[in-house]
Write an enzyme that holds these catalytic residues in place. Structure first.
Site, PDB file in Angstrom:
ATOM      1  N   CYS A   1      65.389  40.573  91.290  1.00 37.63           N
ATOM      2  CA  CYS A   1      65.298  40.267  89.865  1.00 37.63           C
ATOM      3  C   CYS A   1      65.122  38.750  89.734  1.00 37.63           C
ATOM      4  CB  CYS A   1      66.587  40.739  89.204  1.00 37.63           C
ATOM      5  SG  CYS A   1      66.649  40.386  87.459  1.00 37.63           S
TER       6      CYS A   1
ATOM      7  N   CYS B   1      67.768  36.859  71.405  1.00 36.91           N
ATOM      8  CA  CYS B   1      68.260  38.207  71.094  1.00 36.91           C
ATOM      9  C   CYS B   1      69.784  38.180  70.947  1.00 36.91           C
ATOM     10  CB  CYS B   1      67.864  39.181  72.200  1.00 36.91           C
ATOM     11  SG  CYS B   1      66.077  39.268  72.409  1.00 36.91           S
TER      12      CYS B   1
ATOM     13  N   CYS C   1      72.121  39.116  73.990  1.00 40.19           N
ATOM     14  CA  CYS C   1      71.792  38.488  75.283  1.00 40.19           C
ATOM     15  C   CYS C   1      72.366  37.083  75.329  1.00 40.19           C
ATOM     16  CB  CYS C   1      70.277  38.433  75.453  1.00 40.19           C
ATOM     17  SG  CYS C   1      69.759  37.463  76.876  1.00 40.19           S
TER      18      CYS C   1
ATOM     19  N   GLY D   1      65.128  34.374  80.836  1.00 41.35           N
ATOM     20  CA  GLY D   1      63.900  33.892  80.217  1.00 41.35           C
ATOM     21  C   GLY D   1      62.929  34.986  79.815  1.00 41.35           C
ATOM     22  N   GLU D   2      61.978  34.602  78.979  1.00 40.91           N
ATOM     23  CA  GLU D   2      60.924  35.512  78.522  1.00 40.91           C
ATOM     24  C   GLU D   2      59.651  35.169  79.312  1.00 40.91           C
ATOM     25  OE1 GLU D   2      60.199  38.279  76.567  1.00 40.91           O
ATOM     26  OE2 GLU D   2      58.274  37.770  77.443  1.00 40.91           O
TER      27      GLU D   2
ATOM     28  N   SER E   1      58.940  42.223  82.389  1.00 36.07           N
ATOM     29  CA  SER E   1      59.709  42.727  81.252  1.00 36.07           C
ATOM     30  C   SER E   1      59.560  41.737  80.096  1.00 36.07           C
ATOM     31  CB  SER E   1      61.181  42.841  81.651  1.00 36.07           C
ATOM     32  OG  SER E   1      61.961  43.237  80.545  1.00 36.07           O
TER      33      SER E   1
ATOM     34  N   HIS F   1      65.028  48.227  72.183  1.00 35.38           N
ATOM     35  CA  HIS F   1      66.391  48.115  71.625  1.00 35.38           C
ATOM     36  C   HIS F   1      66.583  48.635  70.212  1.00 35.38           C
ATOM     37  CE1 HIS F   1      66.943  45.850  75.213  1.00 35.38           C
ATOM     38  NE2 HIS F   1      66.263  44.818  74.792  1.00 35.38           N
TER      39      HIS F   1
ATOM     40  N   ASN G   1      76.291  44.885  78.447  1.00 37.02           N
ATOM     41  CA  ASN G   1      77.323  44.100  79.119  1.00 37.02           C
ATOM     42  C   ASN G   1      77.841  43.065  78.133  1.00 37.02           C
ATOM     43  OD1 ASN G   1      77.434  45.183  81.833  1.00 37.02           O
ATOM     44  ND2 ASN G   1      75.316  44.488  81.975  1.00 37.02           N
TER      45      ASN G   1
ATOM     46  N   CYS H   1      73.418  43.232  84.430  1.00 34.19           N
ATOM     47  CA  CYS H   1      72.668  42.808  83.248  1.00 34.19           C
ATOM     48  C   CYS H   1      73.595  42.112  82.277  1.00 34.19           C
ATOM     49  CB  CYS H   1      72.095  44.023  82.517  1.00 34.19           C
ATOM     50  SG  CYS H   1      71.106  45.062  83.553  1.00 34.19           S
TER      51      CYS H   1
HETATM   52  N1  SAH Z   1      63.136  38.329  78.372  1.00 35.29           N
HETATM   53  C1  SAH Z   1      62.705  39.517  78.965  1.00 35.29           C
HETATM   54  C2  SAH Z   1      63.175  39.693  80.383  1.00 35.29           C
HETATM   55  C3  SAH Z   1      64.579  39.295  80.692  1.00 35.29           C
HETATM   56  S1  SAH Z   1      65.803  40.190  79.861  1.00 35.29           S
HETATM   57  C4  SAH Z   1      63.091  40.713  78.136  1.00 35.29           C
HETATM   58  O1  SAH Z   1      63.849  40.560  77.183  1.00 35.29           O
HETATM   59  O2  SAH Z   1      62.604  41.792  78.440  1.00 35.29           O
HETATM   60  C5  SAH Z   1      65.929  41.604  80.849  1.00 35.29           C
HETATM   61  C6  SAH Z   1      66.643  42.758  80.152  1.00 35.29           C
HETATM   62  O3  SAH Z   1      68.064  42.537  80.060  1.00 35.29           O
HETATM   63  C7  SAH Z   1      66.156  43.003  78.757  1.00 35.29           C
HETATM   64  O4  SAH Z   1      65.775  44.345  78.571  1.00 35.29           O
HETATM   65  C8  SAH Z   1      67.358  42.669  77.945  1.00 35.29           C
HETATM   66  O5  SAH Z   1      67.338  43.362  76.770  1.00 35.29           O
HETATM   67  C9  SAH Z   1      68.503  43.040  78.835  1.00 35.29           C
HETATM   68  N2  SAH Z   1      69.781  42.435  78.429  1.00 35.29           N
HETATM   69  C10 SAH Z   1      69.977  41.215  77.936  1.00 35.29           C
HETATM   70  N3  SAH Z   1      71.280  40.995  77.665  1.00 35.29           N
HETATM   71  C11 SAH Z   1      71.926  42.111  78.023  1.00 35.29           C
HETATM   72  C12 SAH Z   1      73.297  42.496  78.001  1.00 35.29           C
HETATM   73  N4  SAH Z   1      74.238  41.667  77.551  1.00 35.29           N
HETATM   74  N5  SAH Z   1      73.610  43.715  78.465  1.00 35.29           N
HETATM   75  C13 SAH Z   1      72.653  44.545  78.930  1.00 35.29           C
HETATM   76  N6  SAH Z   1      71.350  44.234  78.980  1.00 35.29           N
HETATM   77  C14 SAH Z   1      70.983  43.037  78.523  1.00 35.29           C
HETATM   78 FE1  SF4 Z   2      65.855  38.295  74.508  1.00 36.62          FE
HETATM   79 FE2  SF4 Z   2      65.016  38.591  77.071  1.00 36.62          FE
HETATM   80 FE3  SF4 Z   2      65.242  36.142  75.973  1.00 36.62          FE
HETATM   81 FE4  SF4 Z   2      67.435  37.514  76.503  1.00 36.62          FE
HETATM   82  S1  SF4 Z   2      65.959  36.744  77.976  1.00 36.62           S
HETATM   83  S2  SF4 Z   2      66.987  36.347  74.602  1.00 36.62           S
HETATM   84  S3  SF4 Z   2      66.757  39.605  76.091  1.00 36.62           S
HETATM   85  S4  SF4 Z   2      63.842  37.754  75.337  1.00 36.62           S
END
Ligand code: SAH
Ligand code: SF4
Length: 378
Positions: A104, A115, A118, A165-166, A197, A221, A301, A344
């Site tokens: 990962c 988000c 997150c 990161g995105e 992702s 989500h 989480n 996660c």
């Molecule tokens: N930014 C990208 C990739 C990284 S995040 C994206 O959002 O897809 C990877 C995944 O972890 C995403 O699906 C996100 O929704 C999930 N994620 C983030 N915070 C989380 C948390 N606290 N518990 C479970 N999953 C989480």
């Molecule tokens: Fe949202 Fe993915 Fe960025 Fe976390 S890493 S804020 S889940 S876009």
């Protein structure tokens, strides 16, 4: 300034070598030394001419990321914290399974999307990683594991861009890194086993389809714009109808015949039977026609600043059953590496407070707090 050769995919390295007056096949040899054999020292690249080796050592280097710490979980999950300078750290997680090894990988220090569930989102955005910083995570993990296990063959079969990161907001650095991962002279990861992702950066989903089609996971989500606006703020810019249509277009180019939709299960927020119904409706009609979908339900989480709770296991199972009954393949993600905060939503957690990490840190303070997320499946 010397050039970091980890910043190039093979075409980029060919361009660089031509600039040095070398033939393209020399670049391929060099690329293989670096990525297939994990060699950073030009003097060990014995089939390269001495003249090239000295040219390279004057103008270039293979610069890995400094490792701040490495933690191993009882279940075999391994997590590395890397120093990317200026008080920023990023993480990578290796998840071994019977039939595959998944890494990962992070794409940014922090994240600008913000988000609600997150902690990387709560932490804010520091900066984009370079191609070299993205690739160096795989370089380190693969060659560390091979050395440790005495393997000469690949240990990492799958890569998921699901760390911090995105990725699609760091597109220009991402694509060469993906290409080096796919390259048979590099890591030889198959397109189906390399997953990007995204929270839904619609124009970049289209570009990825053109430039470097790999497996796509979309962090959904929520089944409606009203709810998604509040959980994944980028939805206000690219609402669900646009996102679903982009998914349909992506499927034409994708190496897999479905899109994976990730869905973080939040107690009382998005986990009710009506949400499952709306989700099925969205998949069937949200883009005008049906989108071929697989669901990945992720138990949330929790972290204190979120104010959100994890759905209980029965609720998650009930939700999964509702999707499955309508013919959607649905998995519930297992939490791995819990004991080392590698699950996660737990990445880069409270680095400053973790004394075991603090002791090993070469420089202080690491600013990342509280935590980020990463996902490990596929
Ligand atoms: N930014 C990208 C990739 C990284 S995040 C994206 O959002 O897809 C990877 C995944 O972890 C995403 O699906 C996100 O929704 C999930 N994620 C983030 N915070 C989380 C948390 N606290 N518990 C479970 N999953 C989480
Ligand atoms: Fe949202 Fe993915 Fe960025 Fe976390 S890493 S804020 S889940 S876009």
């Amino acid at each position: 300034m010397r050039v970091n050769l980890l910043d190039f995919d093979r075409d980029g390295l060919i361009g660089h070598c031509i600039g040095l007056g070398e033939k393209p096949f020399r670049a391929t040899q060099l690329f293989r030394w670096m990525h297939q054999r994990g060699v950073a020292d030009f003097s060990h690249m014995t089939d390269l001419a001495q003249s090239l080796r000295s040219k390279l050592s004057e103008s270039a280097h293979v610069l890995p990321l400094p490792v701040i710490s490495q933690h191993e979980s009882a279940d075999g999950t391994l997590k590395w914290l890397f120093d990317v300078g200026d008080g920023n750290a990023i993480e990578s997680v290796f998840i071994p399974e019977d039939d595959r090894g998944t890494l990962c990988v992070s794409s940014q220090a922090g994240c600008a999307v913000g988000c609600r569930f997150c902690s990387t989102g709560h932490q804010g955005f520091s900066r984009n990683l370079s191609t070299a910083e993205i690739l160096a995570q795989l370089w380190h993990a693969e060659h560390f594991l091979r050395r440790r296990q005495g393997f000469h063959e690949r240990v990492i079969s799958n890569v998921v861009m699901m760390g911090m990161g995105e990725p699609l907001q760091n597109y220009h650095a991402l694509v060469p890194a993906l290409r080096a991962m796919l390259d048979d002279h590099g890591y030889g990861i198959s397109r189906r086993r390399l997953t990007v992702s995204t929270s839904g950066v619609v124009p970049m989903i289209d570009r990825l389809a053109q430039d470097c089609p790999v497996a796509l996971a979309v962090s959904l989500h929520a089944p409606t714009d009203a709810l998604r606006d509040s959980l994944v703020p980028i939805n206000r810019k690219y609402p669900l109808v646009e996102l679903m249509q982009a998914c349909l277009r992506y499927l034409d180019a994708a190496p897999r015949d479905f899109i994976t939709f990730e869905y973080c299960m939040l107690d009382g927020v998005n986990d009710q039977p009506e949400h499952a119904r709306e989700l099925i409706e969205l998949m069937r009609h949200g883009a005008g026609r049906g989108v071929s979908a697989k669901f990945n339900l992720i138990p949330f989480n929790p972290f204190p600043a979120s104010g959100l709770r994890r759905s209980d296991a029965r609720q998650v199972q009930d939700f999964a059953n509702r999707l499955q009954d309508q013919g959607f393949v649905t998995t519930v993600r297992k939490t791995r590496g819990d004991d080392i905060d590698a699950a996660c939503g737990q990445l880069a957690g409270d680095v400053k407070d973790r004394t075991d990490v603090g002791k090993r840190m070469t420089r202080t303070p690491i600013m990342i707090s509280p935590s980020s997320q990463a996902h490990h499946d596929h």
